[in-house]
Design a protein around this motif. Structure first.
Motif, PDB file in Angstrom:
ATOM      1  N   ILE A 316      44.238  44.445 -92.191  1.00  0.00           N
ATOM      2  CA  ILE A 316      44.432  45.246 -90.989  1.00  0.00           C
ATOM      3  C   ILE A 316      45.568  44.705 -90.117  1.00  0.00           C
ATOM      4  O   ILE A 316      46.225  45.453 -89.396  1.00  0.00           O
ATOM      5  CB  ILE A 316      43.109  45.347 -90.188  1.00  0.00           C
ATOM      6  CG1 ILE A 316      43.211  46.506 -89.183  1.00  0.00           C
ATOM      7  CG2 ILE A 316      42.780  44.037 -89.503  1.00  0.00           C
ATOM      8  CD1 ILE A 316      41.885  46.877 -88.571  1.00  0.00           C
ATOM      9  N   ALA A 317      45.821  43.400 -90.198  1.00  0.00           N
ATOM     10  CA  ALA A 317      46.901  42.815 -89.393  1.00  0.00           C
ATOM     11  C   ALA A 317      48.253  43.400 -89.802  1.00  0.00           C
ATOM     12  O   ALA A 317      49.100  43.710 -88.949  1.00  0.00           O
ATOM     13  CB  ALA A 317      46.910  41.297 -89.539  1.00  0.00           C
ATOM     14  N   ASN A 318      48.466  43.537 -91.115  1.00  0.00           N
ATOM     15  CA  ASN A 318      49.728  44.128 -91.577  1.00  0.00           C
ATOM     16  C   ASN A 318      49.856  45.579 -91.134  1.00  0.00           C
ATOM     17  O   ASN A 318      50.945  46.052 -90.799  1.00  0.00           O
ATOM     18  CB  ASN A 318      49.815  44.045 -93.107  1.00  0.00           C
ATOM     19  CG  ASN A 318      50.127  42.651 -93.581  1.00  0.00           C
ATOM     20  OD1 ASN A 318      50.786  41.882 -92.894  1.00  0.00           O
ATOM     21  ND2 ASN A 318      49.645  42.301 -94.773  1.00  0.00           N
ATOM     22  N   PHE A 319      48.714  46.298 -91.118  1.00  0.00           N
ATOM     23  CA  PHE A 319      48.736  47.676 -90.632  1.00  0.00           C
ATOM     24  C   PHE A 319      49.111  47.713 -89.151  1.00  0.00           C
ATOM     25  O   PHE A 319      49.916  48.544 -88.730  1.00  0.00           O
ATOM     26  CB  PHE A 319      47.372  48.333 -90.845  1.00  0.00           C
ATOM     27  CG  PHE A 319      47.216  49.651 -90.111  1.00  0.00           C
ATOM     28  CD1 PHE A 319      47.994  50.747 -90.448  1.00  0.00           C
ATOM     29  CD2 PHE A 319      46.303  49.776 -89.073  1.00  0.00           C
ATOM     30  CE1 PHE A 319      47.861  51.951 -89.763  1.00  0.00           C
ATOM     31  CE2 PHE A 319      46.166  50.968 -88.384  1.00  0.00           C
ATOM     32  CZ  PHE A 319      46.942  52.065 -88.727  1.00  0.00           C
ATOM     33  N   PHE A 323      52.274  49.721 -87.722  1.00  0.00           N
ATOM     34  CA  PHE A 323      52.088  50.843 -86.793  1.00  0.00           C
ATOM     35  C   PHE A 323      52.860  50.613 -85.498  1.00  0.00           C
ATOM     36  O   PHE A 323      53.454  51.545 -84.953  1.00  0.00           O
ATOM     37  CB  PHE A 323      50.601  51.051 -86.482  1.00  0.00           C
ATOM     38  CG  PHE A 323      50.350  52.308 -85.692  1.00  0.00           C
ATOM     39  CD1 PHE A 323      50.235  53.527 -86.339  1.00  0.00           C
ATOM     40  CD2 PHE A 323      50.250  52.278 -84.302  1.00  0.00           C
ATOM     41  CE1 PHE A 323      50.033  54.701 -85.619  1.00  0.00           C
ATOM     42  CE2 PHE A 323      50.045  53.436 -83.574  1.00  0.00           C
ATOM     43  CZ  PHE A 323      49.926  54.653 -84.235  1.00  0.00           C
ATOM     44  N   LYS A 324      52.870  49.386 -85.024  1.00  0.00           N
ATOM     45  CA  LYS A 324      53.619  49.103 -83.802  1.00  0.00           C
ATOM     46  C   LYS A 324      55.114  49.322 -84.023  1.00  0.00           C
ATOM     47  O   LYS A 324      55.831  49.785 -83.132  1.00  0.00           O
ATOM     48  CB  LYS A 324      53.337  47.673 -83.331  1.00  0.00           C
ATOM     49  CG  LYS A 324      53.831  47.404 -81.924  1.00  0.00           C
ATOM     50  CD  LYS A 324      53.287  46.117 -81.361  1.00  0.00           C
ATOM     51  CE  LYS A 324      53.716  45.932 -79.913  1.00  0.00           C
ATOM     52  NZ  LYS A 324      53.166  44.691 -79.322  1.00  0.00           N
ATOM     53  N   CYS A 329      53.797  51.184 -80.155  1.00  0.00           N
ATOM     54  CA  CYS A 329      52.613  50.679 -79.455  1.00  0.00           C
ATOM     55  C   CYS A 329      51.560  50.305 -80.485  1.00  0.00           C
ATOM     56  O   CYS A 329      51.639  50.703 -81.658  1.00  0.00           O
ATOM     57  CB  CYS A 329      52.056  51.722 -78.485  1.00  0.00           C
ATOM     58  SG  CYS A 329      51.384  53.201 -79.278  1.00  0.00           S
ATOM     59  N   ALA A 330      50.563  49.539 -80.078  1.00  0.00           N
ATOM     60  CA  ALA A 330      49.498  49.098 -80.980  1.00  0.00           C
ATOM     61  C   ALA A 330      48.548  50.262 -81.281  1.00  0.00           C
ATOM     62  O   ALA A 330      48.439  51.203 -80.489  1.00  0.00           O
ATOM     63  CB  ALA A 330      48.728  47.946 -80.356  1.00  0.00           C
ATOM     64  N   PRO A 331      47.843  50.230 -82.419  1.00  0.00           N
ATOM     65  CA  PRO A 331      46.896  51.300 -82.748  1.00  0.00           C
ATOM     66  C   PRO A 331      45.868  51.543 -81.650  1.00  0.00           C
ATOM     67  O   PRO A 331      45.532  52.692 -81.347  1.00  0.00           O
ATOM     68  CB  PRO A 331      46.241  50.800 -84.038  1.00  0.00           C
ATOM     69  CG  PRO A 331      47.271  49.935 -84.667  1.00  0.00           C
ATOM     70  CD  PRO A 331      47.956  49.257 -83.525  1.00  0.00           C
ATOM     71  N   ARG A 336      43.639  55.160 -77.418  1.00  0.00           N
ATOM     72  CA  ARG A 336      43.229  55.420 -76.032  1.00  0.00           C
ATOM     73  C   ARG A 336      43.967  56.625 -75.445  1.00  0.00           C
ATOM     74  O   ARG A 336      43.417  57.379 -74.659  1.00  0.00           O
ATOM     75  CB  ARG A 336      43.490  54.177 -75.176  1.00  0.00           C
ATOM     76  CG  ARG A 336      42.491  53.047 -75.387  1.00  0.00           C
ATOM     77  CD  ARG A 336      42.617  51.974 -74.328  1.00  0.00           C
ATOM     78  NE  ARG A 336      43.914  51.290 -74.379  1.00  0.00           N
ATOM     79  CZ  ARG A 336      44.169  50.236 -75.128  1.00  0.00           C
ATOM     80  NH1 ARG A 336      43.220  49.749 -75.938  1.00  0.00           N
ATOM     81  NH2 ARG A 336      45.355  49.670 -75.115  1.00  0.00           N
ATOM     82  N   GLN A 337      45.210  56.768 -75.847  1.00  0.00           N
ATOM     83  CA  GLN A 337      46.030  57.851 -75.296  1.00  0.00           C
ATOM     84  C   GLN A 337      45.772  59.202 -75.959  1.00  0.00           C
ATOM     85  O   GLN A 337      45.928  60.248 -75.329  1.00  0.00           O
ATOM     86  CB  GLN A 337      47.524  57.508 -75.431  1.00  0.00           C
ATOM     87  CG  GLN A 337      47.971  56.310 -74.631  1.00  0.00           C
ATOM     88  CD  GLN A 337      49.420  55.928 -74.927  1.00  0.00           C
ATOM     89  OE1 GLN A 337      50.032  56.461 -75.843  1.00  0.00           O
ATOM     90  NE2 GLN A 337      49.951  54.993 -74.154  1.00  0.00           N
TER      91      GLN A 337
END
Length: 341
Positions: A316-319, A323-324, A329-331, A336-337
């Motif tokens: 998940i860290a690589n994802f 994604f960032k 921005c972070a997942p 949240r948005q």
């Protein structure tokens, strides 16, 4: 997402829009897989999805609700490259619009135009033919399209373009912003209208254009036909690769070797074909993963670990890092948005 391609000759104009929103152009091009060497070339192409990402980023990062109105108001037929010159050298405004309808795919293949004439009034309406594109659903895009239509009309006529009414899909803005609309359009405005359109006297269609040049117009049409033919050829490989990658999500490793084999060509040939269309395999793979991740994370039930695995990340860290890089921005912040109840 449709696989329509656009000539890279439109990129200088798009760069101007991006610069107005103070974007990091090299970083944006790198993220979208656009080779800077193809900028301005009519024999190289960008995908509709790359255009969507570029303009969505410009619109969303501008921080100005009047961004579309301001950019559109500054437009001129000369900004439309080959299409603009085709329109300007037509004999009348009506002939120029017919040129737009015939060759719109040189610039806006995602838009559909409709000209209706009734009781001495002409209504030119525009809607998106690709509803999955993100930037076309915004107020900024509505303003950009309508202001551009009027600004181009004025530049073609080299004079004012008499308007009777402008209709907007989006709701009426606040009083201060509304004053800017009234100053530019100088006519009745209708918001929440169900359509984006401009209404003007039918007689304007017969107005002669000051830059009419029939012989040059015919030569430009031959050039436009060649570019249109190139667009038709270019759309194939990129579109097929995008579809293959989408179908392979969650199945196994997505490599250029596996995709090339599914298309009955060598990795080297596939790489060369994509380069000719102005993109790269890695950029297309990231594009598909990025869009799939964004679509999946709007649901509160989305399991990020499972999503990362489906997208082919070892953990998940690589994802998170990928994604960032894609979204800026972070997942967690994206969820949240955008997440739905």
């Amino acid at each position: 997402m449709t696989t329509t391609m656009l000539p890279a000759s439109i990129l200088p104009g798009l760069l101007e829009v991006s610069l107005r929103s103070q974007q990091d152009i090299p970083a944006l091009f790198e993220r979208l897989g656009i080779d800077v060497d193809i900028v301005g070339r009519s024999d190289r192409f960008i995908s509709l999805s790359q255009l969507d990402e570029l303009l969505f980023s410009a619109f969303m990062e501008s921080g100005d609700p009047l961004f579309g109105l301001r950019v559109g108001a500054d437009n001129h037929y000369g900004n439309l490259d080959l299409l603009g010159n085709l329109m300007a050298t037509a004999e009348t405004l009506g002939a120029g619009l017919n040129t737009l309808f015939q060759y719109k795919d040189l610039l806006v293949p995602y838009l559909e135009f409709c000209l209706d004439i009734d009781a001495g009034r002409a209504r030119l309406a525009v809607e998106t033919g690709s509803p999955e594109m993100r930037f076309t659903g915004s107020r900024i895009h509505n303003d950009l399209v309508l202001a551009t239509m009027v600004a181009i009309g004025r530049s073609l006529l080299a004079s004012d373009m008499p308007l009777e009414q402008v209709l907007f899909l989006h709701p009426q803005p606040d009083a201060d912003e509304l004053a800017c609309y009234r100053e530019f359009f100088q006519c009745a405005l209708q918001f929440s209208a169900g359509v984006n359109a401009i209404v003007f006297p039918e007689s304007v269609l017969h107005a002669p254009l000051p830059r009419a040049f029939p012989k040059y117009n015919e030569r430009l049409k031959r050039s436009a036909d060649q570019v249109m033919s190139g667009l038709s050829r270019a759309g194939g490989v990129t579109g097929k690769v995008l579809l293959r990658i989408q179908g392979m999500l969650g199945v196994g490793d997505i490599t250029i070797e596996t995709v090339a084999a599914s298309l009955a060509m060598s990795p080297r040939t596939l790489q060369r074909r994509l380069q000719e269309e102005g993109t790269r395999f890695a950029a297309l793979r990231d594009q598909v993963k990025h869009r799939h991740a964004c679509e999946a994370m709007v649901s509160r039930d989305c399991d990020l670990s499972a999503l990362a695995q489906q997208l082919g990340f070892s953990d998940i860290a690589n994802f998170y890092h990928a994604f960032k890089r894609w979204q800026g921005c972070a997942p967690g912040e994206y969820r949240r948005q955008h997440s739905k109840p």
